[in-house]
Design an enzyme around this catalytic site. Structure first.
Site, PDB file in Angstrom:
ATOM      1  N   HIS A 237      33.704  32.869  36.284  1.00  0.00           N
ATOM      2  CA  HIS A 237      32.392  33.287  35.989  1.00  0.00           C
ATOM      3  C   HIS A 237      32.150  33.633  34.521  1.00  0.00           C
ATOM      4  O   HIS A 237      33.155  33.702  33.929  1.00  0.00           O
ATOM      5  CB  HIS A 237      31.961  34.426  36.802  1.00  0.00           C
ATOM      6  N   ASP A 364      45.617  40.189  53.421  1.00  0.00           N
ATOM      7  CA  ASP A 364      47.070  40.420  53.246  1.00  0.00           C
ATOM      8  C   ASP A 364      47.160  42.138  53.169  1.00  0.00           C
ATOM      9  O   ASP A 364      46.520  42.700  52.196  1.00  0.00           O
ATOM     10  CB  ASP A 364      47.496  39.854  51.987  1.00  0.00           C
ATOM     11  N   SER A 379      39.179  38.264  38.714  1.00  0.00           N
ATOM     12  CA  SER A 379      38.389  37.018  38.619  1.00  0.00           C
ATOM     13  C   SER A 379      39.294  35.774  38.096  1.00  0.00           C
ATOM     14  O   SER A 379      39.792  35.936  36.907  1.00  0.00           O
ATOM     15  CB  SER A 379      37.090  37.329  37.689  1.00  0.00           C
TER      16      SER A 379
END
Length: 429
Positions: A237, A364, A379
């Site tokens: 991003h 998980d 990210s």
């Protein structure tokens, strides 16, 4: 009159035939075939085939191959390029299928924690403040029409690259009582304005009445790099300025090695965060040349191993990604990359570059216990499905830190300058 009658009869027969053809199951199946198919080199696309069905390639470019069995038609992407397949039923053309064949690229998956240092193009205006001269209080910069988010590129003919470039020019102009000629970049527009600095009565310095910044820093995760060229993609991003909320226009920047020191666990309404060390003496591992909606991009100085998947991995296009189990690679302690289980909740087969192509959910138990799900700094964590690199983690849902968005890998490759249509001959030249 007799001829008109014959024409009407023939027209009626044709109309009935077309109507019946519409209900003919193979015809309906072929009509529903997409008009455009994208394949990677060596991959196949299969259709159910009726006994009366045939197919042929429109040109002789040999970009694709066709094999026909009793009830199956297989289209294979042989060479990079585009071609057309004509589908026929009972000898009648009923469908044209456009086939694009892209390079079957293999990337080195990342997962490493990285420190990001961005240097802006010029200096960024992040706010206004009043200057008290004793006679008046005002912001000369604001009165000159300079806005938050503007980039100061040039003052009195002098190129501005960092904050230290500004002060001596402002002081000289103030002492000589001469106005400053300012060149400003605002989005894609260049603006000029005049500004007279004002002397602060307390500090005895001439000031612009502007808060400015010339760099930004943070942490994120490496997504991939191309083994030969060392072109990389990370974050997934855009990096925006924390004050202006606008994308930072990058002049250059550095990637440095980073060590995760602790985790602030995410809870509903409050996304967590990785805390990491990347002090100035850390090793520089690459440059930053682009900051786009799909991440940051540049070149690495050398190979970067993750210790989990240290061989080049094939990529998957957006239409090949499916809902179901997958994994992400990321660091939550020190510098060791681990794989963690996630679920692809939804995925959109995008034809054009767009962010938020996937919704993902962390499943998980070890990652949920450690981080609560997706945290800031994660990210760019690569997403792996069926042994292929399919994308990267981008954003967390504020009200549900176990879930977030992912971006498809093909759009990151595009912004990294990796051409999926490039042939081996073009590379060699």
């Amino acid at each position: 009159m007799q001829w008109d009658h014959v024409r009407k009869v023939i027209g009626g027969i044709l109309l009935v035939s077309l109507c019946l053809l519409g209900f003919y199951q193979p015809f309906k199946a072929y009509v529903q075939v997409p008009q455009h198919v994208t394949l990677l080199e060596g991959e196949t696309f299969q259709l159910k085939k009726a006994a009366s069905a045939t197919a042929f390639v429109q040109s002789d470019q040999q970009k694709i191959g066709i094999s026909e069995e009793e009830n199956k038609l297989t289209i294979t992407g042989d060479k990079v390029g585009s071609d057309e397949v004509i589908l026929k039923l009972a000898g009648i053309p009923i469908k044209k299928l456009n086939v694009d064949v892209k390079k079957n690229l293999k990337m080195m998956p990342g997962g490493q924690s990285i420190g990001v240092k961005l240097n802006t193009l010029g200096v960024l205006v992040v706010g206004h403040h009043l200057v008290d001269s004793g006679e008046e209080k005002k912001s000369p910069g604001e009165e000159a029409g300079i806005k938050v988010g503007d980039i100061i590129m040039n003052i009195n003919g002098n190129k501005i690259e960092k904050m230290e470039d500004v002060t001596p020019i402002v002081q000289k102009a103030g002492e000589e009582q001469k106005p400053l000629q300012m060149k400003i970049q605002r989005d894609k527009e260049t603006i000029t304005t005049t500004l007279m600095p004002l002397k602060d009565k307390t500090e005895h310095f001439f000031k612009l009445g502007l808060y400015i910044r010339d760099s930004a820093a943070g942490i994120g995760t490496m997504t991939f790099y191309e083994p030969k060229s060392k072109k990389y993609g990370a974050l997934g991003h855009v990096i925006s300025d924390m004050d202006t909320k606008k994308p930072i226009v990058v002049d250059d920047g550095q990637l440095v090695k980073s060590t995760v020191t602790s985790i602030e666990k995410g809870i509903n309404g409050n996304p967590g965060e990785k805390l990491a060390d990347f002090s100035t003496n850390r090793e520089v591992i690459g440059n930053i040349k682009k900051n786009s909606p799909f991440g940051i991009f540049g070149h690495l100085k050398e190979d970067l191993k993750n210790g989990v998947f240290d061989q080049p991995m094939s990529i998957a296009l957006s239409h090949q990604v499916k809902e179901g189990p997958a994994q992400i690679l990321t660091v939550v302690d020190g510098d060791k990359v681990h794989p963690y289980d996630i679920e692809i909740v939804t995925t959109i087969p995008q034809k054009f570059p767009a962010t938020k192509g996937m919704v993902i959910k962390v499943t998980d138990p070890n990652l949920l216990k450690k981080t609560g799900g997706i945290v800031q700094g994660m990210s760019g964590s690569p997403i792996i499905q069926d042994g292929k690199l399919i994308g990267a983690v981008t954003h967390v849902f504020v009200n549900d830190p176990t879930s977030g968005y992912g971006v498809h890998i093909e759009w990151m490759l595009h912004d990294a300058g990796i051409d999926m249509y490039e042939s081996e001959q073009e590379k060699a030249s």
